[in-house]
Design an enzyme around this catalytic site. Structure first.
Site, mmCIF file in Angstrom:
data_model
loop_
_atom_site.group_PDB
_atom_site.id
_atom_site.type_symbol
_atom_site.label_atom_id
_atom_site.label_comp_id
_atom_site.label_asym_id
_atom_site.label_seq_id
_atom_site.Cartn_x
_atom_site.Cartn_y
_atom_site.Cartn_z
ATOM 1 N N GLU A 40 14.503 2.493 -6.813
ATOM 2 C CA GLU A 40 14.511 1.805 -8.110
ATOM 3 C C GLU A 40 15.021 2.744 -9.202
ATOM 4 O O GLU A 40 14.513 3.862 -9.374
ATOM 5 C CB GLU A 40 13.096 1.312 -8.435
ATOM 6 C CG GLU A 40 13.038 0.571 -9.766
ATOM 7 C CD GLU A 40 11.894 -0.428 -9.882
ATOM 8 O OE1 GLU A 40 11.081 -0.533 -8.954
ATOM 9 O OE2 GLU A 40 11.834 -1.110 -10.927
ATOM 10 N N ASP B 238 4.291 -6.543 -6.771
ATOM 11 C CA ASP B 238 3.276 -6.541 -7.830
ATOM 12 C C ASP B 238 3.914 -6.786 -9.197
ATOM 13 O O ASP B 238 3.219 -6.898 -10.206
ATOM 14 C CB ASP B 238 2.419 -5.266 -7.804
ATOM 15 C CG ASP B 238 3.225 -3.996 -7.999
ATOM 16 O OD1 ASP B 238 4.469 -4.063 -8.063
ATOM 17 O OD2 ASP B 238 2.605 -2.919 -8.090
ATOM 18 N N SER B 239 5.250 -6.952 -9.224
ATOM 19 C CA SER B 239 5.927 -7.418 -10.443
ATOM 20 C C SER B 239 5.382 -8.791 -10.842
ATOM 21 O O SER B 239 5.571 -9.223 -11.978
ATOM 22 C CB SER B 239 7.437 -7.495 -10.230
ATOM 23 O OG SER B 239 7.731 -8.226 -9.055
ATOM 24 N N ASP C 210 3.304 -5.769 -1.787
ATOM 25 C CA ASP C 210 2.987 -4.499 -2.447
ATOM 26 C C ASP C 210 1.505 -4.179 -2.377
ATOM 27 O O ASP C 210 0.660 -5.040 -2.653
ATOM 28 C CB ASP C 210 3.369 -4.583 -3.934
ATOM 29 C CG ASP C 210 4.779 -4.105 -4.192
ATOM 30 O OD1 ASP C 210 5.286 -3.288 -3.400
ATOM 31 O OD2 ASP C 210 5.373 -4.552 -5.191
HETATM 32 O O1 KIV Z 1 7.153 -5.344 -7.530
HETATM 33 C C1 KIV Z 1 8.328 -5.587 -7.245
HETATM 34 O O2 KIV Z 1 8.804 -6.702 -7.423
HETATM 35 C C2 KIV Z 1 9.134 -4.511 -6.675
HETATM 36 C C3 KIV Z 1 10.596 -4.733 -6.520
HETATM 37 C C4 KIV Z 1 11.282 -5.075 -7.737
HETATM 38 C C5 KIV Z 1 11.243 -3.644 -5.794
HETATM 39 O O3 KIV Z 1 8.605 -3.506 -6.340
#
Ligand code: KIV
Length: 242
Positions: free
Chosen positions: A169, A33-34, A72
């Site tokens: 994280e 979700d990044s 995610d």
């Molecule tokens: O949302 C994401 O990209 C993540 C990773 C950086 C672990 O959760």
């Protein structure tokens, strides 16, 4: 792969990047979700919706990667076990092969329900980006005794509930190494030191394609934004010339 070789994991949010990273042999690809920040321009991940995650999972899944494609569960999509299962099923229907959610004992009923539904689950402990607003920023976790104890208890609970891996994280490196040694399942670190079974990065950070912010712990392998800017400048300068 735990104990045999370091596990490389990267985020992928669309067809070309998933296909390319898969061709590079990256065994774990995450539609994280990044994408809310590095693709959609939101200030943090709390704005990402299920519909947006499904859209990106479908695009990534069209690459049919050999590596495992995880996705995610976005903010507030797993408040109850029923919602967690229903939304995990939506991500699986879109093409994900596993789902990830943030938290430990506070979401353990949701993790058990996802596992019972036969959906592979990845945990996420330490700094939880979906909690950035309550926490007032992105803070390292595991410094105090209380945080240390809590991380150990959460990790054990997630493993017992059926998680097959846990992302750590921004966990203090000693604590991340301790968790890695204690667990039978792999830990995948991000900003948590070298003592994890694997490492994950936001691919835009690795390549430098989101030049306006790069976390301190990232060692960029490429400055793609600079190369893109230079290419555009060269191309513009070439216009009108024979
Ligand atoms: O949302 C994401 O990209 C993540 C990773 C950086 C672990 O959760």
């Amino acid at each position: 792969m735990k104990g045999r070789e370091p596990i490389a994991a990267l985020t992928a949010y669309d067809y070309p990047m998933t296909r390319m990273l898969d061709e590079c042999g990256v065994p774990l690809l995450l539609v994280g979700d990044s994408l809310g920040m590095v693709v959609l321009g939101y200030p943090d991940t709390t704005h990402v919706t299920m519909a947006e995650m499904e859209h990106h999972v479908r695009a990534a899944a069209r690459a049919r990667p050999n590596g495992l494609l995880a996705a995610d569960l976005p903010y507030r999509s797993y408040d109850t076990p029923d919602e967690a299962v229903a939304n995990s099923r939506r991500l699986i229907a879109a093409g994900a092969e596993a789902v990830k959610a943030e938290g430990g004992r506070e979401i353990i009923e949701q993790v058990r329900a996802i596992h019972r539904a036969g959906i592979p689950f990845v945990g996420h402990l330490g700094m939880l980006p979906q909690h950035v607003l309550e926490e007032g920023g992105y803070h390292k976790k595991g410094r105090s005794d209380a945080e240390h104890e809590s991380l150990l208890a959460d990790a054990v609970a997630l493993a017992e509930a059926g998680a097959f891996a846990i992302v750590l994280e921004l966990v203090v490196p000693d604590v991340a190494a301790e968790l890695t040694a204690m667990l039978n399942i792999p830990t995948i670190g991000i900003g948590s030191g070298p003592g994890c079974d694997g490492q994950i990065l936001v691919t835009h950070d690795l390549f430098g394609t989101f030049p306006w912010f790069t976390p301190k712990f990232v060692k960029k392998q490429l400055n793609a934004a600079e190369q893109m800017r230079a290419s555009v400048a060269d191309w513009k300068a070439s216009l009108g010339k024979t």
